[in-house]
Every structure is written in structure tokens, then in C-alpha cells.
Design an enzyme around this catalytic site. Sequence first.
Site, PDB file in Angstrom:
ATOM      1  N   HIS A  16     -99.231  71.528  57.649  1.00 59.82           N
ATOM      2  CA  HIS A  16    -100.645  71.450  58.036  1.00 59.82           C
ATOM      3  C   HIS A  16    -101.240  72.793  58.431  1.00 59.82           C
ATOM      4  CE1 HIS A  16    -100.841  67.341  57.119  1.00 59.82           C
ATOM      5  NE2 HIS A  16     -99.828  67.054  57.905  1.00 59.82           N
ATOM      6  N   HIS A  49     -93.212  70.806  52.522  1.00 52.96           N
ATOM      7  CA  HIS A  49     -93.284  69.888  51.384  1.00 52.96           C
ATOM      8  C   HIS A  49     -94.110  70.560  50.292  1.00 52.96           C
ATOM      9  CE1 HIS A  49     -94.394  65.516  49.938  1.00 52.96           C
ATOM     10  NE2 HIS A  49     -93.913  66.281  48.969  1.00 52.96           N
ATOM     11  N   ARG A  51     -95.854  69.994  47.289  1.00 51.85           N
ATOM     12  CA  ARG A  51     -96.340  68.829  46.538  1.00 51.85           C
ATOM     13  C   ARG A  51     -96.729  69.237  45.125  1.00 51.85           C
ATOM     14  NH1 ARG A  51     -97.824  64.300  50.138  1.00 51.85           N
ATOM     15  NH2 ARG A  51     -98.582  63.340  48.247  1.00 51.85           N
ATOM     16  N   ARG A  55    -101.401  70.820  47.346  1.00 54.92           N
ATOM     17  CA  ARG A  55    -102.575  70.688  48.221  1.00 54.92           C
ATOM     18  C   ARG A  55    -102.454  71.503  49.504  1.00 54.92           C
ATOM     19  NH1 ARG A  55    -102.082  64.427  50.123  1.00 54.92           N
ATOM     20  NH2 ARG A  55    -102.056  64.127  47.885  1.00 54.92           N
ATOM     21  N   GLU A  76     -88.922  69.805  51.214  1.00 54.22           N
ATOM     22  CA  GLU A  76     -89.236  68.425  50.821  1.00 54.22           C
ATOM     23  C   GLU A  76     -89.895  68.473  49.464  1.00 54.22           C
ATOM     24  OE1 GLU A  76     -91.890  66.500  53.472  1.00 54.22           O
ATOM     25  OE2 GLU A  76     -90.538  66.602  55.148  1.00 54.22           O
ATOM     26  N   THR A 107     -97.031  61.121  52.788  1.00 59.80           N
ATOM     27  CA  THR A 107     -95.964  60.285  52.238  1.00 59.80           C
ATOM     28  C   THR A 107     -96.054  58.895  52.869  1.00 59.80           C
ATOM     29  OG1 THR A 107     -94.679  62.305  52.238  1.00 59.80           O
ATOM     30  CG2 THR A 107     -93.500  60.284  51.729  1.00 59.80           C
ATOM     31  N   GLU A 157     -82.834  60.735  55.423  1.00 63.12           N
ATOM     32  CA  GLU A 157     -83.817  60.873  56.491  1.00 63.12           C
ATOM     33  C   GLU A 157     -84.496  59.519  56.616  1.00 63.12           C
ATOM     34  OE1 GLU A 157     -86.444  64.286  56.564  1.00 63.12           O
ATOM     35  OE2 GLU A 157     -88.043  63.091  57.460  1.00 63.12           O
ATOM     36  N   HIS A 197     -91.405  61.332  60.316  1.00 69.10           N
ATOM     37  CA  HIS A 197     -92.710  60.841  59.869  1.00 69.10           C
ATOM     38  C   HIS A 197     -93.425  60.076  60.979  1.00 69.10           C
ATOM     39  CE1 HIS A 197     -96.014  59.616  57.332  1.00 69.10           C
ATOM     40  NE2 HIS A 197     -95.601  60.556  56.512  1.00 69.10           N
TER      41      HIS A 197
END
Length: 246
Positions: A16, A49, A51, A55, A76, A107, A157, A197
Site C-alpha cells: 500500500h 505482491h 500483481r 496496480r 506474493e 485477495t 499461509e 490477511h
Amino acid sequence: MVSPNPRLTLGVNIDHVATIRQARRTVEPDPVAAATLAELGGADGITVHLREDRRHIQDRDVKILRQTVQSHLNLEMAPTAEMVAIALDIKPDYVTLVPEKREEITTEGGIDIVGNFARFKEVVEQLQGAGIPVSWFIDAELEQIEAAQKTGAQFIELHTGKYAEAQDSDQQQAELATLKTGAKQAIALGLRVNAGHGLTYRNVYPVACIEGMEELNIGHTIISRAVLVGLERAVREMKLAMWGQL
Ligand code: PXP
């Protein structure tokens, strides 16, 4: 407070930080700098992550992080040919394989190993054959845990999203019990167990107490808190900059 599980480590997910940067397609804040600060704060690992739609985290971030992260780098990614090639090139300390849908905000659940077994087993063989341990991000369901073990992966995980989103304490306790059972079953099969998560400062402790848990991967709540605890100082420093005093 003394940790009930002194071996438990924290992987800080810095996606983030990149989300804020990508909102302007600029150079700040740099997730590479964030990783260093997270490590100064005690992070045992850095999680990103990459992606398919790029993004937030970019290929450049992962390449530089591989050189700068002093703890361990957990990449990830979806189990696709493109991502496997990137992982084989970058060689993170471990890879966490996650499901990915373009339209999702984050996710949404664990990956379905059972329904994709042959293809997924091959992905594990490719990665672990190159010395990169693999972790499967799955719901705490016995058939998925067994399938994870049969792929040869070293880790799972456990997806803590349902626990985190529980609407009342009965539901939360039930989800916690499911996570505990899943961890026990996985450990009995020789798997090592992480979780993550939706964990927050308020709900993390019971998950941290699950026996045998090795690492929690936590992102959104840490970055959210960082924005707020840092805002006052950031505004004060802008006033100094306006006055030519920074
Ligand atoms: N673990 C996995 C596999 C994830 O996909 C995510 C979100 O990117 C996290 C942990 C961290 O979740 P959160 O940002 O809600 O802490």
C-alpha cells in the site's frame, strides 16, 4: 507483555506504500525506503505482491528490494508462467502463491489447489527446484491443506480474512477454532504454517497465539496506522518548508 510464541515473526506487506505512489504515478513514497524503515522497526521480513495488472508494486520495486532487503523477501504472486519466470530471475527468499482476479480489490480467499493440482504441483517443482521455498495461501480446509502438502510445498499461509471479517464474537471464535485446527493438521503433515490477511492491531493477538504459527504477514493496518501517526509531523514539516526552514 511477553510473547506467547517467541519464534513468531512479522512479515510487513508494503504494497500500500506503492498504492499511494501509483495514485500519482510518481516516485514517492518509495516502497524500497518503506522496507528499510519497516526493518528498522523490527520487521522480520518484507512481503510484496506483484500483481498481474501491476496496480501497486512494480517490477522495478521487486528487483531493487531483492538487493536492499536485509531480512527476508517474500514475493506474493499468482502461479502463472509470467510470475514464475520473474521469481526464478529474482530469487526471493520464499514465494507465496495466491489466487488473483483482476476485478478484486484485494485477495478474496485462499487458492484452490485441489482443482488445479497437476499444474500447481509443477509450479512448486519449478520454484523449489531452483531453491525457492513455496508457501500456498489457502483457507484452513483439510482437503486444501493435504493438497498443499502433496505439491511438495514447504509452507502454507492460512487465510485469516474470514476471522478478520467476523461479524460477532461467536463467529470470530468459530473462525479462530478453524484456523487452529488447520494449523494443527498442517503441522502434522510436516508443513510449516504462516497466516495473514485482514489482521489488525485489535485482532492479531489470538492468531499470534496459535501453536506452531511461524510468521504473520500484515500490511494494510500497518500502513494505515503509519499514515495517521505520521501526519502531524508531515504537516509541521510542510509549514517549515513554506517558511524556508526545513
Ligand atoms: N497475505 C496475503 C497472501 C495477502 O494477499 C495479503 C494482502 O496482500 C496479506 C497477507 C496482507 O493482508 P493485509 O494487507 O490485509 O494485512
